[in-house]
Design a protein around this motif. Structure first.
Motif, PDB file in Angstrom:
ATOM      1  N   TRP A  78      13.889 -24.695  15.088  1.00 54.34           N
ATOM      2  CA  TRP A  78      12.585 -24.667  14.427  1.00 54.34           C
ATOM      3  C   TRP A  78      11.640 -23.655  15.081  1.00 54.34           C
ATOM      4  O   TRP A  78      10.904 -22.958  14.396  1.00 54.34           O
ATOM      5  N   ASP A  79      11.659 -23.626  16.414  1.00 55.92           N
ATOM      6  CA  ASP A  79      10.797 -22.667  17.115  1.00 55.92           C
ATOM      7  C   ASP A  79      11.121 -21.241  16.683  1.00 55.92           C
ATOM      8  O   ASP A  79      10.223 -20.420  16.461  1.00 55.92           O
ATOM      9  N   SER A  80      12.426 -20.935  16.568  1.00 57.87           N
ATOM     10  CA  SER A  80      12.836 -19.594  16.149  1.00 57.87           C
ATOM     11  C   SER A  80      12.388 -19.302  14.721  1.00 57.87           C
ATOM     12  O   SER A  80      11.907 -18.210  14.411  1.00 57.87           O
ATOM     13  N   GLN A  81      12.519 -20.288  13.833  1.00 60.36           N
ATOM     14  CA  GLN A  81      12.141 -20.093  12.435  1.00 60.36           C
ATOM     15  C   GLN A  81      10.629 -19.985  12.271  1.00 60.36           C
ATOM     16  O   GLN A  81      10.147 -19.276  11.381  1.00 60.36           O
ATOM     17  N   VAL A  82       9.889 -20.693  13.117  1.00 60.17           N
ATOM     18  CA  VAL A  82       8.429 -20.628  13.050  1.00 60.17           C
ATOM     19  C   VAL A  82       7.917 -19.314  13.644  1.00 60.17           C
ATOM     20  O   VAL A  82       6.967 -18.708  13.134  1.00 60.17           O
ATOM     21  N   ASP A  83       8.550 -18.852  14.700  1.00 62.76           N
ATOM     22  CA  ASP A  83       8.093 -17.632  15.375  1.00 62.76           C
ATOM     23  C   ASP A  83       8.391 -16.381  14.556  1.00 62.76           C
ATOM     24  O   ASP A  83       7.624 -15.414  14.611  1.00 62.76           O
ATOM     25  N   ASP A 107       7.952 -33.321  10.964  1.00 68.72           N
ATOM     26  CA  ASP A 107       9.321 -33.415  11.487  1.00 68.72           C
ATOM     27  C   ASP A 107       9.396 -32.857  12.908  1.00 68.72           C
ATOM     28  O   ASP A 107      10.090 -33.421  13.772  1.00 68.72           O
ATOM     29  N   TYR A 108       8.678 -31.756  13.141  1.00 71.51           N
ATOM     30  CA  TYR A 108       8.728 -31.113  14.455  1.00 71.51           C
ATOM     31  C   TYR A 108       8.171 -32.040  15.533  1.00 71.51           C
ATOM     32  O   TYR A 108       8.811 -32.273  16.571  1.00 71.51           O
ATOM     33  N   TYR A 109       6.982 -32.581  15.297  1.00 76.51           N
ATOM     34  CA  TYR A 109       6.370 -33.424  16.330  1.00 76.51           C
ATOM     35  C   TYR A 109       7.026 -34.791  16.432  1.00 76.51           C
ATOM     36  O   TYR A 109       7.033 -35.400  17.512  1.00 76.51           O
ATOM     37  N   ASP A 110       7.592 -35.297  15.343  1.00 77.60           N
ATOM     38  CA  ASP A 110       8.408 -36.510  15.435  1.00 77.60           C
ATOM     39  C   ASP A 110       9.592 -36.275  16.370  1.00 77.60           C
ATOM     40  O   ASP A 110       9.937 -37.130  17.200  1.00 77.60           O
ATOM     41  N   ALA A 111      10.223 -35.107  16.225  1.00 81.34           N
ATOM     42  CA  ALA A 111      11.378 -34.786  17.071  1.00 81.34           C
ATOM     43  C   ALA A 111      10.971 -34.657  18.534  1.00 81.34           C
ATOM     44  O   ALA A 111      11.712 -35.101  19.432  1.00 81.34           O
ATOM     45  N   THR A 112       9.816 -34.046  18.809  1.00 82.12           N
ATOM     46  CA  THR A 112       9.393 -33.899  20.206  1.00 82.12           C
ATOM     47  C   THR A 112       9.072 -35.254  20.824  1.00 82.12           C
ATOM     48  O   THR A 112       9.358 -35.486  22.011  1.00 82.12           O
ATOM     49  N   ILE A 113       8.480 -36.160  20.031  1.00 89.61           N
ATOM     50  CA  ILE A 113       8.200 -37.509  20.540  1.00 89.61           C
ATOM     51  C   ILE A 113       9.493 -38.255  20.826  1.00 89.61           C
ATOM     52  O   ILE A 113       9.651 -38.904  21.880  1.00 89.61           O
ATOM     53  N   GLU A 159       0.814  -1.218   0.000  1.00 87.50           N
ATOM     54  CA  GLU A 159       0.000   0.000   0.000  1.00 87.50           C
ATOM     55  C   GLU A 159       0.847   1.267   0.000  1.00 87.50           C
ATOM     56  O   GLU A 159       0.379   2.324  -0.444  1.00 87.50           O
ATOM     57  N   THR A 160       2.066   1.195   0.489  1.00 85.76           N
ATOM     58  CA  THR A 160       2.887   2.407   0.642  1.00 85.76           C
ATOM     59  C   THR A 160       4.038   2.506  -0.340  1.00 85.76           C
ATOM     60  O   THR A 160       4.625   3.579  -0.492  1.00 85.76           O
ATOM     61  N   GLU A 161       4.393   1.405  -1.008  1.00 87.16           N
ATOM     62  CA  GLU A 161       5.529   1.409  -1.923  1.00 87.16           C
ATOM     63  C   GLU A 161       5.130   0.836  -3.280  1.00 87.16           C
ATOM     64  O   GLU A 161       4.101   0.162  -3.400  1.00 87.16           O
ATOM     65  N   VAL A 162       5.964   1.126  -4.284  1.00 87.90           N
ATOM     66  CA  VAL A 162       5.761   0.542  -5.610  1.00 87.90           C
ATOM     67  C   VAL A 162       6.472  -0.806  -5.642  1.00 87.90           C
ATOM     68  O   VAL A 162       7.694  -0.876  -5.539  1.00 87.90           O
ATOM     69  N   VAL A 163       5.701  -1.879  -5.753  1.00 92.61           N
ATOM     70  CA  VAL A 163       6.231  -3.241  -5.644  1.00 92.61           C
ATOM     71  C   VAL A 163       6.393  -3.859  -7.026  1.00 92.61           C
ATOM     72  O   VAL A 163       5.438  -3.894  -7.812  1.00 92.61           O
ATOM     73  N   ASN A 164       7.605  -4.341  -7.329  1.00 85.27           N
ATOM     74  CA  ASN A 164       7.824  -5.081  -8.574  1.00 85.27           C
ATOM     75  C   ASN A 164       7.338  -6.516  -8.440  1.00 85.27           C
ATOM     76  O   ASN A 164       6.688  -7.045  -9.331  1.00 85.27           O
ATOM     77  N   TYR A 165       7.708  -7.156  -7.347  1.00 84.87           N
ATOM     78  CA  TYR A 165       7.194  -8.511  -7.101  1.00 84.87           C
ATOM     79  C   TYR A 165       7.297  -8.840  -5.617  1.00 84.87           C
ATOM     80  O   TYR A 165       8.100  -8.270  -4.878  1.00 84.87           O
ATOM     81  N   ILE A 166       6.464  -9.783  -5.197  1.00 83.02           N
ATOM     82  CA  ILE A 166       6.486 -10.322  -3.830  1.00 83.02           C
ATOM     83  C   ILE A 166       6.471 -11.839  -3.934  1.00 83.02           C
ATOM     84  O   ILE A 166       5.655 -12.412  -4.669  1.00 83.02           O
ATOM     85  N   LYS A 167       7.368 -12.476  -3.206  1.00 78.93           N
ATOM     86  CA  LYS A 167       7.418 -13.936  -3.203  1.00 78.93           C
ATOM     87  C   LYS A 167       7.509 -14.425  -1.762  1.00 78.93           C
ATOM     88  O   LYS A 167       8.445 -14.069  -1.049  1.00 78.93           O
ATOM     89  N   ILE A 168       6.531 -15.224  -1.342  1.00 78.19           N
ATOM     90  CA  ILE A 168       6.500 -15.774   0.007  1.00 78.19           C
ATOM     91  C   ILE A 168       6.545 -17.299  -0.087  1.00 78.19           C
ATOM     92  O   ILE A 168       5.733 -17.906  -0.789  1.00 78.19           O
ATOM     93  N   ASN A 169       7.496 -17.892   0.604  1.00 72.60           N
ATOM     94  CA  ASN A 169       7.620 -19.360   0.653  1.00 72.60           C
ATOM     95  C   ASN A 169       7.234 -19.855   2.040  1.00 72.60           C
ATOM     96  O   ASN A 169       7.623 -19.263   3.047  1.00 72.60           O
ATOM     97  N   ALA A 170       6.484 -20.949   2.079  1.00 75.93           N
ATOM     98  CA  ALA A 170       6.086 -21.554   3.352  1.00 75.93           C
ATOM     99  C   ALA A 170       6.484 -23.028   3.346  1.00 75.93           C
ATOM    100  O   ALA A 170       6.089 -23.777   2.452  1.00 75.93           O
ATOM    101  N   GLU A 171       7.279 -23.423   4.326  1.00 78.12           N
ATOM    102  CA  GLU A 171       7.713 -24.814   4.459  1.00 78.12           C
ATOM    103  C   GLU A 171       7.011 -25.436   5.664  1.00 78.12           C
ATOM    104  O   GLU A 171       7.123 -24.936   6.783  1.00 78.12           O
ATOM    105  N   ASP A 172       6.291 -26.509   5.426  1.00 78.60           N
ATOM    106  CA  ASP A 172       5.552 -27.185   6.484  1.00 78.60           C
ATOM    107  C   ASP A 172       6.464 -28.216   7.154  1.00 78.60           C
ATOM    108  O   ASP A 172       6.842 -29.217   6.549  1.00 78.60           O
ATOM    109  N   ILE A 173       6.823 -27.959   8.416  1.00 84.60           N
ATOM    110  CA  ILE A 173       7.706 -28.876   9.148  1.00 84.60           C
ATOM    111  C   ILE A 173       6.951 -29.567  10.284  1.00 84.60           C
ATOM    112  O   ILE A 173       7.574 -30.078  11.220  1.00 84.60           O
ATOM    113  N   THR A 174       5.628 -29.591  10.192  1.00 86.19           N
ATOM    114  CA  THR A 174       4.812 -30.120  11.286  1.00 86.19           C
ATOM    115  C   THR A 174       5.205 -31.543  11.654  1.00 86.19           C
ATOM    116  O   THR A 174       5.439 -31.851  12.830  1.00 86.19           O
TER     117      THR A 174
END
Length: 253
Positions: free
Chosen positions: A157-162, A102-108, A85-100
């Motif tokens: 992982w907690d740091s990367q998720v937060d 792996d995360y809960y396997d590690a906690t178990i 809304e405030t800047e002229v954007v050429n492109y935006i790219k958002i990546n989401a990696e689902d580690i659910t």
């Protein structure tokens, strides 16, 4: 489901428990790169984020900035929307990696390893034989190492998720070029014309004089070889002509 007090959770997490690592990259086209960068910095502070990296590339004609920011993951979408809304954007790219998984396997695995470690400490107290003590201590060391590795992975992982990390490139907007271009007529002044004519004649004369100078130098340098060679040729021609005349006289007599 394992006890939450042990730092574990269900392997099949509910939708609101999913662990996603979201990172992005944005390219901005700026009228004033410095002003846009300061605007984004203020915005990052408002969203309780922080800057992690900054590269500046400045020339006489333009400024380019590459910067990385950490933003609370739950505020990333709002942050990106406000930038749009405030800047002229050429492109935006958002990546989401689902580690659910792996995360809960590690906690178990962490919970299981910690319980096993407690048992092995009990076994060590009850052990009577040296070989049993050595074996149990080896298992304790292995489990301790596994536990530290799992804790480190979960903490990372907690740091990367937060927090989501966003790379933003600030580029200088190029000035628009008008479709109509004026063609201006320009010609030399009379003084310029005379100057170039004189310069041309001087250049030609200098080249001619230089040629003869180098020719003279070449002749003088090669004279010790050329003069004897010319004399030999002259002598040969004289002898040849004398013999030819003698044969002609002989035939005539």
């Amino acid at each position: 489901t394992l006890s939450s007090s042990q730092g574990t959770g269900s392997k099949e997490a509910e939708p609101n428990q999913r662990k996603l690592i979201k990172n992005g990259s944005i390219e901005l086209r700026c009228e004033d790169v410095e002003a846009s960068y300061q605007n984004i910095l203020e915005m990052v502070e408002q969203y309780e984020g922080f800057a992690t990296n900054l590269n500046r590339d400045e020339t006489d004609s333009m400024l380019r900035i590459d910067a990385d920011f950490g933003i609370p993951a739950d505020k990333l979408d709002q942050f990106v929307e406000e930038i749009s809304e405030t800047e002229v954007v050429n492109y935006i790219k958002i990546n989401a990696e689902d580690i659910t998984d792996d995360y809960y396997d590690a906690t178990i695995r962490l919970d299981t390893a910690e319980k096993s470690l407690e048992k092995y400490y009990e076994f060590l107290l009850d052990a009577k034989k040296i070989e049993d003590m050595v074996y149990i201590q080896g298992e304790i060391d292995r489990l301790t190492e596994d536990i530290e590795i799992l804790k480190g992975s979960i903490k990372r992982w907690d740091s990367q998720v937060d927090y989501s990390y966003v790379s933003i490139e600030f580029l200088q907007k190029q000035a628009q070029i008008s479709g109509k271009r004026e063609i201006e007529f320009s010609a030399m002044t009379w003084d310029d014309f005379k100057y170039w004519v004189n310069s041309g004649w001087n250049s030609v004369l200098s080249s001619v004089v230089s040629f003869f100078q180098w020719l003279a130098i070449g002749i003088l340098v090669s004279a010790p070889v050329i003069i004897p060679l010319i004399l030999i040729i002259v002598i040969i021609l004289i002898i040849y002509r004398k013999r030819k005349n003698a044969r002609l006289q002989k035939k005539a007599g």
